[in-house]
Design a protein around this motif. Structure first.
Motif, PDB file in Angstrom:
ATOM      1  N   ILE A 103      19.092   7.867  47.943  1.00  0.00           N
ATOM      2  CA  ILE A 103      17.779   7.294  48.204  1.00  0.00           C
ATOM      3  C   ILE A 103      16.916   7.868  47.076  1.00  0.00           C
ATOM      4  N   VAL A 104      16.345   7.010  46.247  1.00  0.00           N
ATOM      5  CA  VAL A 104      15.515   7.472  45.135  1.00  0.00           C
ATOM      6  C   VAL A 104      14.059   7.355  45.546  1.00  0.00           C
ATOM      7  N   VAL A 105      13.334   8.472  45.418  1.00  0.00           N
ATOM      8  CA  VAL A 105      11.909   8.491  45.718  1.00  0.00           C
ATOM      9  C   VAL A 105      11.182   8.567  44.381  1.00  0.00           C
ATOM     10  N   GLY A 106      10.337   7.576  44.118  1.00  0.00           N
ATOM     11  CA  GLY A 106       9.578   7.540  42.868  1.00  0.00           C
ATOM     12  C   GLY A 106       8.257   8.272  43.006  1.00  0.00           C
ATOM     13  N   THR A 107       7.940   9.086  41.994  1.00  0.00           N
ATOM     14  CA  THR A 107       6.691   9.841  41.993  1.00  0.00           C
ATOM     15  C   THR A 107       6.083   9.819  40.591  1.00  0.00           C
ATOM     16  N   CYS A 108       4.791  10.074  40.524  1.00  0.00           N
ATOM     17  CA  CYS A 108       4.118  10.241  39.232  1.00  0.00           C
ATOM     18  C   CYS A 108       2.885  11.101  39.459  1.00  0.00           C
ATOM     19  N   GLY A 109       2.207  11.439  38.376  1.00  0.00           N
ATOM     20  CA  GLY A 109       0.999  12.245  38.466  1.00  0.00           C
ATOM     21  C   GLY A 109       1.221  13.633  37.920  1.00  0.00           C
ATOM     22  N   ALA A 110       0.125  14.303  37.692  1.00  0.00           N
ATOM     23  CA  ALA A 110       0.172  15.659  37.141  1.00  0.00           C
ATOM     24  C   ALA A 110      -0.097  16.674  38.248  1.00  0.00           C
ATOM     25  N   ARG A 111       0.687  17.733  38.226  1.00  0.00           N
ATOM     26  CA  ARG A 111       0.525  18.782  39.218  1.00  0.00           C
ATOM     27  C   ARG A 111      -0.914  19.278  39.235  1.00  0.00           C
ATOM     28  N   PRO A 112      -1.415  19.676  40.350  1.00  0.00           N
ATOM     29  CA  PRO A 112      -0.752  19.816  41.645  1.00  0.00           C
ATOM     30  C   PRO A 112      -0.796  18.551  42.499  1.00  0.00           C
ATOM     31  N   ARG A 113      -1.391  17.448  41.982  1.00  0.00           N
ATOM     32  CA  ARG A 113      -1.499  16.202  42.760  1.00  0.00           C
ATOM     33  C   ARG A 113      -0.384  15.252  42.340  1.00  0.00           C
ATOM     34  N   ILE A 114       0.516  14.981  43.250  1.00  0.00           N
ATOM     35  CA  ILE A 114       1.658  14.112  42.973  1.00  0.00           C
ATOM     36  C   ILE A 114       1.543  12.861  43.842  1.00  0.00           C
ATOM     37  N   GLU A 115       1.673  11.711  43.210  1.00  0.00           N
ATOM     38  CA  GLU A 115       1.644  10.453  43.950  1.00  0.00           C
ATOM     39  C   GLU A 115       3.067  10.025  44.273  1.00  0.00           C
ATOM     40  N   ILE A 116       3.316   9.749  45.540  1.00  0.00           N
ATOM     41  CA  ILE A 116       4.605   9.207  45.961  1.00  0.00           C
ATOM     42  C   ILE A 116       4.465   7.694  45.948  1.00  0.00           C
ATOM     43  N   LEU A 117       5.259   7.048  45.088  1.00  0.00           N
ATOM     44  CA  LEU A 117       5.167   5.605  44.893  1.00  0.00           C
ATOM     45  C   LEU A 117       5.912   4.819  45.962  1.00  0.00           C
ATOM     46  N   GLY A 118       6.985   5.388  46.469  1.00  0.00           N
ATOM     47  CA  GLY A 118       7.824   4.720  47.459  1.00  0.00           C
ATOM     48  C   GLY A 118       9.262   5.159  47.285  1.00  0.00           C
ATOM     49  N   TRP A 119      10.177   4.403  47.860  1.00  0.00           N
ATOM     50  CA  TRP A 119      11.595   4.773  47.835  1.00  0.00           C
ATOM     51  C   TRP A 119      12.436   3.511  47.795  1.00  0.00           C
ATOM     52  N   LEU A 120      13.707   3.684  47.476  1.00  0.00           N
ATOM     53  CA  LEU A 120      14.661   2.586  47.570  1.00  0.00           C
ATOM     54  C   LEU A 120      16.073   3.128  47.606  1.00  0.00           C
ATOM     55  N   GLU A 121      16.956   2.316  48.137  1.00  0.00           N
ATOM     56  CA  GLU A 121      18.388   2.614  48.050  1.00  0.00           C
ATOM     57  C   GLU A 121      18.756   2.417  46.590  1.00  0.00           C
ATOM     58  N   ALA A 122      19.393   3.399  45.977  1.00  0.00           N
ATOM     59  CA  ALA A 122      19.700   3.315  44.549  1.00  0.00           C
ATOM     60  C   ALA A 122      20.443   2.039  44.190  1.00  0.00           C
ATOM     61  N   GLY A 123      21.331   1.592  45.060  1.00  0.00           N
ATOM     62  CA  GLY A 123      22.094   0.386  44.792  1.00  0.00           C
ATOM     63  C   GLY A 123      21.247  -0.876  44.659  1.00  0.00           C
ATOM     64  N   ASP A 124      19.991  -0.823  45.110  1.00  0.00           N
ATOM     65  CA  ASP A 124      19.083  -1.967  44.979  1.00  0.00           C
ATOM     66  C   ASP A 124      18.370  -1.996  43.632  1.00  0.00           C
ATOM     67  N   ALA A 125      18.497  -0.952  42.839  1.00  0.00           N
ATOM     68  CA  ALA A 125      17.759  -0.866  41.568  1.00  0.00           C
ATOM     69  C   ALA A 125      18.069  -1.999  40.593  1.00  0.00           C
ATOM     70  N   PRO A 126      19.324  -2.425  40.425  1.00  0.00           N
ATOM     71  CA  PRO A 126      19.558  -3.527  39.486  1.00  0.00           C
ATOM     72  C   PRO A 126      18.802  -4.807  39.855  1.00  0.00           C
ATOM     73  N   ALA A 127      18.585  -5.047  41.138  1.00  0.00           N
ATOM     74  CA  ALA A 127      17.857  -6.246  41.560  1.00  0.00           C
ATOM     75  C   ALA A 127      16.343  -6.029  41.557  1.00  0.00           C
ATOM     76  N   ARG A 128      15.900  -4.793  41.712  1.00  0.00           N
ATOM     77  CA  ARG A 128      14.466  -4.520  41.849  1.00  0.00           C
ATOM     78  C   ARG A 128      13.824  -3.916  40.601  1.00  0.00           C
ATOM     79  N   GLY A 129      14.616  -3.442  39.670  1.00  0.00           N
ATOM     80  CA  GLY A 129      14.073  -2.795  38.485  1.00  0.00           C
ATOM     81  C   GLY A 129      14.391  -3.571  37.226  1.00  0.00           C
ATOM     82  N   ARG A 130      13.946  -3.035  36.102  1.00  0.00           N
ATOM     83  CA  ARG A 130      14.292  -3.640  34.816  1.00  0.00           C
ATOM     84  C   ARG A 130      15.222  -2.692  34.087  1.00  0.00           C
ATOM     85  N   ARG A 131      16.248  -3.242  33.504  1.00  0.00           N
ATOM     86  CA  ARG A 131      17.252  -2.433  32.808  1.00  0.00           C
ATOM     87  C   ARG A 131      16.646  -1.859  31.538  1.00  0.00           C
ATOM     88  N   ALA A 132      16.971  -0.606  31.252  1.00  0.00           N
ATOM     89  CA  ALA A 132      16.504   0.028  30.017  1.00  0.00           C
ATOM     90  C   ALA A 132      17.071  -0.734  28.822  1.00  0.00           C
TER      91      ALA A 132
END
Length: 168
Positions: A103-132
């Motif tokens: 389960i991949v949890v996406g985050t961003c931001g600079a410490r100490p404030r971290i934004e949690i963007l959401g999560w996904l099953e890693a196997g869904d990444a090819p359909a939901r993300g863009r390939r590098a």
């Protein structure tokens, strides 16, 4: 969701990030993406450790914050891999995440404030993300690819002991 680490939580995570950088330097590890400015890799390690701590806080778990623990989840007793990025458009999912059913949890931001963007099953990444467009192989997930944080339940991310996962 934004998590603000306490000074004590941040201090522990900063030390973990420093230990990770020292370990990488001692092993002469090559980063997947080259350093764009002096100190960037150290800063990345520190922010990534802070992101792991923030996700643990959000879930009510103890942060693991291990060093040299690439083959195990970031939070003990879970399938969670925390990914931190400077921009919400560059949280990556790797083939290893997919193979290990993370389960991949996406985050961003600079410490100490971290934004949690959401999560996904890693196997869904090819359909939901863009390939590098260049190595290493991975998929970048942006805002529309993440599941809502509220939908991540212990039934989804917890693992039973004895399933072959070692602790951080």
């Amino acid at each position: 969701m934004i998590i603000s680490l306490t000074p004590a939580q941040e201090a522990v995570a900063v030390e973990a990030g420093r230990a990770r950088q020292l370990s990488a330097e001692a092993k002469r590890s090559r980063p997947a993406f080259p350093e764009a400015w002096p100190g960037q890799l150290l800063d990345n390690h520190i922010n990534a450790a802070c992101a792991e701590a923030a996700v643990a806080v959000a879930l009510g778990l103890e942060p693991s914050l291990g060093v040299d623990v690439y083959a195990v989840p970031d939070l003990d007793g879970t399938r969670i891999e925390v990914r931190w990025a400077r921009s919400p458009r560059f949280c990556k999912v790797t083939p290893r995440d997919i193979a290990q059913q993370r389960i991949v949890v996406g985050t961003c931001g600079a410490r100490p404030r971290i934004e949690i963007l959401g999560w996904l099953e890693a196997g869904d990444a090819p359909a939901r993300g863009r390939r590098a467009t260049s190595p290493p192989p991975c998929w970048f997930v942006d805002d529309l690819g993440w599941e809502r944080w509220e939908r991540l339940t212990p039934e989804i991310y917890r693992v039973e002991s004895g399933l072959g996962f070692s602790s951080n």
